[in-house]
Structures are given as C-alpha cells and as structure tokens.
Design a protein around this motif. Structure first.
Motif, PDB file in Angstrom:
ATOM      1  N   LEU A 288       6.680 -27.535  -2.828  1.00 58.89           N
ATOM      2  CA  LEU A 288       6.486 -26.675  -4.005  1.00 58.89           C
ATOM      3  C   LEU A 288       7.787 -26.516  -4.792  1.00 58.89           C
ATOM      4  N   ASN A 289       8.885 -26.326  -4.090  1.00 54.87           N
ATOM      5  CA  ASN A 289      10.186 -26.190  -4.755  1.00 54.87           C
ATOM      6  C   ASN A 289      10.543 -27.452  -5.522  1.00 54.87           C
ATOM      7  N   ALA A 290      10.276 -28.616  -4.917  1.00 51.50           N
ATOM      8  CA  ALA A 290      10.577 -29.889  -5.578  1.00 51.50           C
ATOM      9  C   ALA A 290       9.723 -30.058  -6.833  1.00 51.50           C
ATOM     10  N   LEU A 291       8.444 -29.717  -6.722  1.00 49.26           N
ATOM     11  CA  LEU A 291       7.543 -29.851  -7.875  1.00 49.26           C
ATOM     12  C   LEU A 291       7.946 -28.901  -8.992  1.00 49.26           C
ATOM     13  N   ASP A 292       8.383 -27.700  -8.635  1.00 46.05           N
ATOM     14  CA  ASP A 292       8.833 -26.739  -9.656  1.00 46.05           C
ATOM     15  C   ASP A 292      10.060 -27.251 -10.393  1.00 46.05           C
ATOM     16  N   LYS A 293      10.991 -27.880  -9.677  1.00 45.31           N
ATOM     17  CA  LYS A 293      12.231 -28.353 -10.289  1.00 45.31           C
ATOM     18  C   LYS A 293      11.977 -29.440 -11.324  1.00 45.31           C
ATOM     19  N   ILE A 294      11.066 -30.365 -11.031  1.00 45.27           N
ATOM     20  CA  ILE A 294      10.860 -31.472 -11.983  1.00 45.27           C
ATOM     21  C   ILE A 294      10.035 -31.050 -13.199  1.00 45.27           C
TER      22      ILE A 294
ATOM     23  N   LYS B 142      14.032 -36.822 -12.833  1.00 48.94           N
ATOM     24  CA  LYS B 142      12.777 -36.298 -12.278  1.00 48.94           C
ATOM     25  C   LYS B 142      12.140 -37.315 -11.336  1.00 48.94           C
ATOM     26  N   ALA B 143      12.078 -38.560 -11.782  1.00 52.25           N
ATOM     27  CA  ALA B 143      11.436 -39.613 -10.983  1.00 52.25           C
ATOM     28  C   ALA B 143      12.191 -39.830  -9.678  1.00 52.25           C
ATOM     29  N   ALA B 144      13.519 -39.973  -9.777  1.00 49.44           N
ATOM     30  CA  ALA B 144      14.328 -40.215  -8.578  1.00 49.44           C
ATOM     31  C   ALA B 144      14.272 -39.012  -7.643  1.00 49.44           C
ATOM     32  N   PHE B 145      14.232 -37.817  -8.210  1.00 49.46           N
ATOM     33  CA  PHE B 145      14.247 -36.595  -7.394  1.00 49.46           C
ATOM     34  C   PHE B 145      12.970 -36.457  -6.578  1.00 49.46           C
ATOM     35  N   ILE B 146      11.796 -36.687  -7.204  1.00 48.72           N
ATOM     36  CA  ILE B 146      10.555 -36.531  -6.442  1.00 48.72           C
ATOM     37  C   ILE B 146      10.437 -37.639  -5.399  1.00 48.72           C
TER      38      ILE B 146
END
Length: 376
Positions: free
Chosen positions: A274-280, A290-294
C-alpha cells in the motif's frame, strides 16, 4: 603536478568502467534525462517484450504465432502443460512462457487499449491479480501474498554457515537470548555469540548429521575452523589486521547483513505494498522513477512465492508504455547485471542503484529502436 593529474584521470576512467558493471546511485529527479519516444501513450505492448520472459525463458515470436498463442494460453491448465512437457524443467520453462503471454495480454487489453491511467487504478487486489496471471501454472497459490518469511542469499554459505543458519532459523530470537535450546546457546544484547558455543553446535551436527533434515552432506562437510573467519569479519579484523587480537565471538547482525537479504515479514506485506502504491501516485514523481520503483518494491517485498520479478517488470512496462517510453529489453548479455544490480540494491537498501540500471536499459533499448535494430 602532471603526474597527479594523470593519476586522477586514470582513477576516473577505472571508476567509470567499474560503474558499468555496478551502477551507481542517482540523487535527484533531474538526473533522469531519458526521453520518451512518443508524446502519447503506446497502446500496444511491443513484440520484443514477449520474447523476454523471466530473463531465462525466451522465444522468437512472430506476429501470427503470437496472436494464436494469446488466444490459446487462456485455456491452458497445469494438466495440459504437464501432459505436453512431463519433464519438470521443461514444464516450468514453458509454463512461465504461457503465463507471461497471458499476463501481458491481460494488461494490454485492460490498461493500454482503453487508455486508462494504470497508476491510479493500481490497488492491492490488482497487484494480486497480475501476479496470479503471471504465476497461475507454476505456483500453487497464484496471486496470494506469501505466508512465511524468506531470504535471498547474497553468496553461497559454507557448509558450516549453512548448518548454523538452519539452527538459527529453527530457534526463535527469544530462544537465542535466553539460551532456551538444546545447546544453551545465547546471544548478548549486542547480538554477539561465543565462537566456542558455535563450535559445540557444529561439532555435534558433524557427529550427528541426520539431526539436520535434508542437510546430511553439508553436515559431513563442516570445517569448524571456518568460524575464525566469521569472527574476524565480525570485528573487522580480516585481511590480517591487528593480528594480536583474538576474537572470541561473532556478531550475528554483521554476519547476516553481509551474507543474506531478509525479505519483509509476511504480516507487513500488505502495508508495504500500500505504501509503495501511494508513493507512485504522486503526480510530481517522474514516470520512469514510478516504473522502476514499483518494479523494485514488488521484488523487495517479495509479495508472493512466484513471479515477483516478472510481476514487477510487467507493472513497470505498462507504466512506461502509458508515458511513451519503451520497456527495457534485458537481453542475455545484461541478465547477470540485472540480477546482481537487484541484489546489490536490496543489500544496500538503495533503490537509486536499481533506478540507474533501469534508466540505462531504457536508453539502450530506445537507441536500438531508433537505429532500426529493434522492432516493436
């Protein structure tokens, strides 16, 4: 002065060559210079992406075969694939290929053709669904979050380390603190453990190898002298520094951090996703980041038993295509660098290292396309 200048140039060149094998970290959003090849979203997944399933499974698709396969894979089951490829290795290789085509086809139909903002639509349920499409044949519980903690070893353990780590995994941290185990093995408040106590454990398992299930060969191959090296590493005494000091303990935290990456515990997976999805979803975040982060976060959290790298890459590819970028082609020559970069990023807890790698792969892929060496 000239000599110093020449040495500086030489060191800079050596460092540049080294950086090609181990990408360095980026520090800011302005560092992302790579430009999209299209001002509008690319509404079809490039054919080459289907050729790069899980880095180890590749096919040479042609358009007609790919379209037929897209229709067929929806009806594939484990039974059908198993009947066609009874050999386990063949089954896994082909099952991953079918899953990859099926998963990408789903993403293309739902998030490229209708031109939907995929980032806004991403949710935990969607992440599970994508992972399920990418692991339905090779996993018993596709799309589900894993139910236990797992590790990714940075390098192979020695026989003695393998046995000792198995011992740690079969005893809770509380057991080790209070010595509540068969060997009265204890660690202090600083996670230090006596090398004499470890020797006692290793010598016991060497004499009784069947006590460690499935590790008989490793137990027989134990060399208890190996712990001297651990102790020296633990105190920073390797390379024969300070020979007069005789270490008598090993620091477990130092040893584990050097040797393995511990994935987050299963009970925090949902929160971290959830935290990762919120950040992007931050509009100021660069689409490549965004792409590299997810991609990185799916692998770092290790959401499921199977298809974590595939899932991360698939989600990243859709984000890139929606923003006019070509997904990175990781060909055979870049495969080892991809895996080593991921592992280095995880161990150093440094996403920027992986981001740098993704940027370079996108640039390399788009240059191939512009020069006509790559067709989409």
């Amino acid at each position: 002065m000239k000599l110093k200048y020449c040495l500086l140039i030489l060191i800079t060149q050596i460092f540049s060559l080294y950086s090609m094998e181990k990408p360095e970290a980026l520090s800011s959003e302005e560092s992302i210079k790579v430009q999209p090849i299209s001002e509008t979203p690319i509404t079809k997944i490039p054919k080459y992406v289907y050729e790069n399933c899980n880095q180890a499974t590749r096919y040479n698709w042609n358009e007609e075969f790919l379209e037929k396969l897209k229709k067929q894979v929806k009806n594939f089951s484990k039974e059908k694939v198993s009947a066609k490829y009874p050999n386990k290795n063949d089954f896994i290789r082909h099952a991953e290929g079918f899953d990859w085509v099926y998963g990408l086809n789903y993403l293309e139909e739902n998030y490229l053709k209708p031109n939907i903002d995929f980032v806004s639509a991403l949710s935990i349920d969607e992440v599970k669904k994508v992972n399920g499409f990418l692991s339905r044949l090779v996993s018993d519980i596709p799309g589900q979050f894993r139910k236990h903690s797992i590790i990714w070893r940075k390098r192979n353990f020695t026989n003695a380390e393998t046995i000792f780590f198995e011992f740690i995994e079969h005893n809770t941290p509380e057991d080790l603190f209070i010595g509540n185990n068969d060997f009265n093995l204890r660690v202090d408040d600083n996670k230090n453990i006596s090398i004499l106590a470890i020797k006692r454990v290793l010598e016991y398992y060497k004499a009784n190898p069947r006590c460690i299930h499935g590790l008989t060969n490793q137990a027989l191959g134990i060399n208890v002298d190996e712990i001297k090296t651990w102790a020296q590493e633990s105190l920073g005494l390797h390379n024969n520094v300070k020979k007069n000091i005789k270490p008598n303990f090993i620091n477990l935290t130092t040893w584990i951090n050097k040797r393995i990456h511990m994935f987050p515990a299963f009970d925090v997976i949902e929160e971290q996703v959830l935290n990762a999805l919120d950040k992007i979803k931050d509009p100021s975040m660069h689409p490549v980041r965004k792409a590299a982060f997810i991609w990185y976060e799916i692998v770092r959290i290790h959401i499921s038993h199977e298809a974590n790298k595939r899932s991360g890459k698939a989600l990243a590819s859709i984000i890139l295509l929606q923003n006019g970028y070509l997904p990175p082609l990781i060909d055979k020559e870049d495969e080892k660098l991809y895996l080593s970069t991921l592992l280095t990023s995880l161990h150093e807890d440094n996403f920027e290292i992986f981001l740098n790698f993704v940027i370079k792969m996108i640039e390399k892929t788009q240059e191939k396309y512009k020069s006509g060496l790559l067709k989409i």
